[in-house]
Scaffold this motif. Sequence first.
Motif, mmCIF file in Angstrom:
data_model
loop_
_atom_site.group_PDB
_atom_site.id
_atom_site.type_symbol
_atom_site.label_atom_id
_atom_site.label_comp_id
_atom_site.label_asym_id
_atom_site.label_seq_id
_atom_site.Cartn_x
_atom_site.Cartn_y
_atom_site.Cartn_z
ATOM 1 N N GLN A 274 0.822 -1.213 0.000
ATOM 2 C CA GLN A 274 0.000 0.000 0.000
ATOM 3 C C GLN A 274 0.856 1.263 0.000
ATOM 4 O OE1 GLN A 274 -2.844 0.170 3.194
ATOM 5 N NE2 GLN A 274 -3.391 2.284 2.669
ATOM 6 N N SER A 275 1.856 1.318 0.906
ATOM 7 C CA SER A 275 2.666 2.529 0.979
ATOM 8 C C SER A 275 3.540 2.670 -0.265
ATOM 9 C CB SER A 275 3.525 2.514 2.239
ATOM 10 O OG SER A 275 4.198 1.284 2.330
ATOM 11 N N TYR A 276 3.924 1.505 -0.837
ATOM 12 C CA TYR A 276 4.727 1.535 -2.060
ATOM 13 C C TYR A 276 3.969 2.219 -3.193
ATOM 14 C CZ TYR A 276 7.137 -0.292 -6.199
ATOM 15 O OH TYR A 276 7.785 -0.406 -7.399
ATOM 16 N N VAL A 277 2.701 1.852 -3.356
ATOM 17 C CA VAL A 277 1.887 2.447 -4.418
ATOM 18 C C VAL A 277 1.677 3.936 -4.145
ATOM 19 C CG1 VAL A 277 -0.404 2.452 -5.496
ATOM 20 C CG2 VAL A 277 0.731 0.288 -4.999
ATOM 21 N N GLN A 278 1.380 4.229 -2.843
ATOM 22 C CA GLN A 278 1.151 5.619 -2.477
ATOM 23 C C GLN A 278 2.379 6.487 -2.807
ATOM 24 O OE1 GLN A 278 -2.008 6.489 -0.455
ATOM 25 N NE2 GLN A 278 -1.434 8.248 -1.706
ATOM 26 N N LEU A 286 0.341 12.882 -8.010
ATOM 27 C CA LEU A 286 -1.049 12.529 -8.265
ATOM 28 C C LEU A 286 -1.737 12.339 -6.920
ATOM 29 C CD1 LEU A 286 -0.533 9.915 -11.094
ATOM 30 C CD2 LEU A 286 -1.815 12.051 -11.317
ATOM 31 N N THR A 287 -2.905 12.963 -6.767
ATOM 32 C CA THR A 287 -3.639 12.750 -5.528
ATOM 33 C C THR A 287 -4.505 11.517 -5.682
ATOM 34 O OG1 THR A 287 -5.189 14.356 -6.379
ATOM 35 C CG2 THR A 287 -3.718 15.082 -4.600
ATOM 36 N N ALA A 288 -4.329 10.600 -4.761
ATOM 37 C CA ALA A 288 -5.074 9.347 -4.852
ATOM 38 C C ALA A 288 -5.185 8.745 -3.479
ATOM 39 C CB ALA A 288 -4.358 8.387 -5.782
ATOM 40 N N GLU A 289 -6.216 7.908 -3.340
ATOM 41 C CA GLU A 289 -6.445 7.255 -2.058
ATOM 42 C C GLU A 289 -6.199 5.765 -2.232
ATOM 43 O OE1 GLU A 289 -10.272 6.931 0.686
ATOM 44 O OE2 GLU A 289 -9.958 8.959 -0.159
ATOM 45 N N CYS A 290 -5.282 5.180 -1.477
ATOM 46 C CA CYS A 290 -4.940 3.768 -1.636
ATOM 47 C C CYS A 290 -5.391 2.990 -0.418
ATOM 48 C CB CYS A 290 -3.429 3.588 -1.778
ATOM 49 S SG CYS A 290 -2.749 4.517 -3.136
ATOM 50 N N HIS A 291 -5.944 1.788 -0.661
ATOM 51 C CA HIS A 291 -6.172 0.892 0.468
ATOM 52 C C HIS A 291 -6.067 -0.564 0.023
ATOM 53 C CE1 HIS A 291 -10.309 0.337 -0.978
ATOM 54 N NE2 HIS A 291 -10.251 1.616 -1.246
ATOM 55 N N ALA A 292 -5.568 -1.377 0.939
ATOM 56 C CA ALA A 292 -5.380 -2.800 0.635
ATOM 57 C C ALA A 292 -6.722 -3.501 0.609
ATOM 58 C CB ALA A 292 -4.474 -3.439 1.675
ATOM 59 N N THR A 293 -6.818 -4.549 -0.171
ATOM 60 C CA THR A 293 -8.081 -5.296 -0.232
ATOM 61 C C THR A 293 -7.797 -6.785 -0.436
ATOM 62 O OG1 THR A 293 -10.237 -5.402 -1.302
ATOM 63 C CG2 THR A 293 -8.379 -4.944 -2.717
ATOM 64 N N HIS A 294 -8.871 -7.611 -0.352
ATOM 65 C CA HIS A 294 -8.682 -9.063 -0.458
ATOM 66 C C HIS A 294 -8.504 -9.488 -1.908
ATOM 67 C CE1 HIS A 294 -9.289 -9.969 3.686
ATOM 68 N NE2 HIS A 294 -10.404 -9.214 3.718
ATOM 69 N N PRO A 295 -7.624 -10.418 -2.131
ATOM 70 C CA PRO A 295 -7.432 -10.875 -3.508
ATOM 71 C C PRO A 295 -8.610 -11.744 -3.981
ATOM 72 C CG PRO A 295 -5.989 -12.079 -2.021
ATOM 73 C CD PRO A 295 -6.706 -11.061 -1.191
ATOM 74 N N SER A 296 -8.939 -11.621 -5.248
ATOM 75 C CA SER A 296 -9.965 -12.478 -5.846
ATOM 76 C C SER A 296 -9.273 -13.562 -6.672
ATOM 77 C CB SER A 296 -10.861 -11.646 -6.761
ATOM 78 O OG SER A 296 -10.106 -11.218 -7.873
ATOM 79 N N LEU A 297 -10.091 -14.467 -7.186
ATOM 80 C CA LEU A 297 -9.512 -15.531 -8.007
ATOM 81 C C LEU A 297 -8.896 -14.948 -9.276
ATOM 82 C CD1 LEU A 297 -9.065 -18.539 -8.017
ATOM 83 C CD2 LEU A 297 -11.208 -18.810 -9.259
#
Lengths: 314, 367
Positions: A274-278, A286-297
């Motif tokens: 998350q912090s890497y992307v931020q 670029l202003t953006a909001e990042c948050h981690a989420t669960h992986p899908s198939l």
Amino acid sequence: MNPENAIESIDLTKRFGELVAVDHVNLVIPRKRIFGFLGPNGSGKSTTIRLLCGLLTPTSGSVSVLNYRVPEQAEILKQKIGYMTQRFSLYEDLTVFENLNFMARIYSMPAAQRRTRTAEVMETFRLDKLAKQFAGTLSGGQRQRLSLAAATLHRPELLLLDEPTSAVDPQTRRDFWDNLFQLVDDGTTILVSTHYMDEAERCHNLAILDHGRMVANGEPETLMQEINSDVVEVESKQPRQVAHTLKDKIHIISVTQLGARQRVLVSKQQGEAQSYVQQLLDSAQLTAECHATHPSLEDVFVTVTCKQPRTGDI
Amino acid sequence: MKLSLTRLFAILQKEVQQLRRDRLTFGMIVGIPLMQIILFGFAINTDVRNLSAAVADQSNTQLSRQLVADMLATQVIDRVQHVNTGAQLKTLLDQGDIKIGILIPADFERRLQQSSRPAAQLMIDGSDPIILSTAQSLTKMSFNQRNAAKSIKPPELFEVRNYYNPERRSAVFVVPGLIGAILTMTMVLFTAVAIVRERERGNLELLINTPVSTTELMIGKIIPYIIIGLIQVAIIMLLGMFLFHVPVNGRVLDVYLASGIFIAANLSLGLVISTVAKNQFQAMQLTFFFFLPSLLLSGFMFPFEGMPRAAQIIAEILPMTHFMRLIRGIMLRGAELSQLSMEVYALVIFTIITMSFAILRFKKRLD
Ligand SMILES: Nc1ncnc2c1ncn2[C@@H]1O[C@H](COP(=O)(O)OP(=O)(O)OP(=O)(O)O)[C@@H](O)[C@H]1O
Ligand SMILES: [Mg+2]
């Protein structure tokens, strides 16, 4: 081989000239389960299925299906397996009933059993009303139901279904899968190949194929837990710039736009996704909001094949 | 060899159901014999008649006019124009107006008495070999004519007329052969396409994944077509009888038996083709690759005896050659099948070999 398993293969390989269509695949498929083959076009799903039923001779490696060696003992096996080809392969100039009746005879069913079984499968797969219609005039979904009906007519121990639900609407696909689970409850083992994530997720076990190699194998849940990447969702007013900035950066596996959001897969090696992307976005102002989420198939699929898959539409 | 009657019957029933619905094929079953017999029966006519001719009768005597009248009576020549000189005849020949010119010199009667010089001259358009040979036989008549003129004995004139049988001799000869030609064409094609089509449509991938055996599949594909072939034989025979008065001098049962074996031979050959060909187009090409030599070498078009040794050897391999001998023997000479057993054996052996080859070649595999 373990008799509890319906299929085992060791280093199964098939070459067509230079092309390695199936590359050292080691399969273990337990009985009374739905086993899924997920893979992009040309990944070797159909070829593997053909190898398993003895239609193709492996270049190297060995296969045993229901404790028979394939292709040597394939003939004995034919009475025990049902095969649904990727392409519709029943007779278009015969009616639904004639097709089923033909298949029942081919499997040497006695007359009485033939009548009850054809009636049974026609009911199960809702083909009663179509009995007199030519197979060639059926809709895509009706054809698939007919093919599955024909493949299950002789109560095979093992069903090999090659993309049974391509070109079928979501509701019909649901019904189709209900039928599959019913068959498994009755003791059938099912091997099914698919492009669809939602279908893959419904399998008990899953193998992901890419360029003929098996790149992942396990229960869908486990695959999602053990995925080798972190998922970060990025919300921003400039989604295209975000995508542009992140693409081709080290550790970034893929960036996919979902509406206003970007779904970013970051290699587990990085650690702090998350912090890497931020950081990457901040340094590009670029202003953006990042948050981690669960992986899908689908994330699993993309991670192991590094390709964009087709998305299920259920 | 694995053979289950249940499965064989399944294949049979399926083939019949499909055939019933395939209008084009069904049309071909009836249409091809109908078309061919009408075309061939009327067009292939090796006894050449009604050639246009011209006469330059410089003698103009009773005897010379009788010569011309006799030639007309043979029906070989027709529409005689009268001109004066040999040069005019030559011009007409050059222009293609006539095929034969008859020049009767002024001293015709005197020449008839001397045997040293021919009495008259025939000028022939030799560009067509069949016309040439027919016209040459006219010159033989002139010799008889000369003898007749000497002693005036009418029976010798009749001898000539008998030779030029005004009956439609070639139809009698062609129609039995047509049974062979039509069966070769349709039967080989039907089965050649039968399996290839299933492969193209994807049916085969499913079918070879069932317990059905190659033998069952092959035999199941052949039997319906044997029946169709026999129906075609009946059509051709009936048309031949009514349109061209072709006799069936032998037993009708023998005709059917001979045709039945011949049909089986062609169908097995078609199966071999269908295991070799990749698509329907190739199957069709291979069929014609086989059909042409059958037409040309079997004795259907040209006499077997006149062919060079190498061609005769090839012809002996072709089922149609043997069938030609069988069918002409039975229908025209009234022979019995038992008298022609060598030809029957040849067809049976051909069938067994090709059928085994087809079964061995056909693999229940995709590669
Ligand atoms: N008979 C053959 N001859 C040559 N190459 C072949 C043959 N069959 C398959 N291939 C090749 O093998 C590879 C795998 O093909 P296969 O049909 O198994 O893929 P697939 O995963 O089923 O793809 P799809 O999802 O499109 O059905 C492809 O690159 C294909 O071109
Ligand atoms: Mg496929």
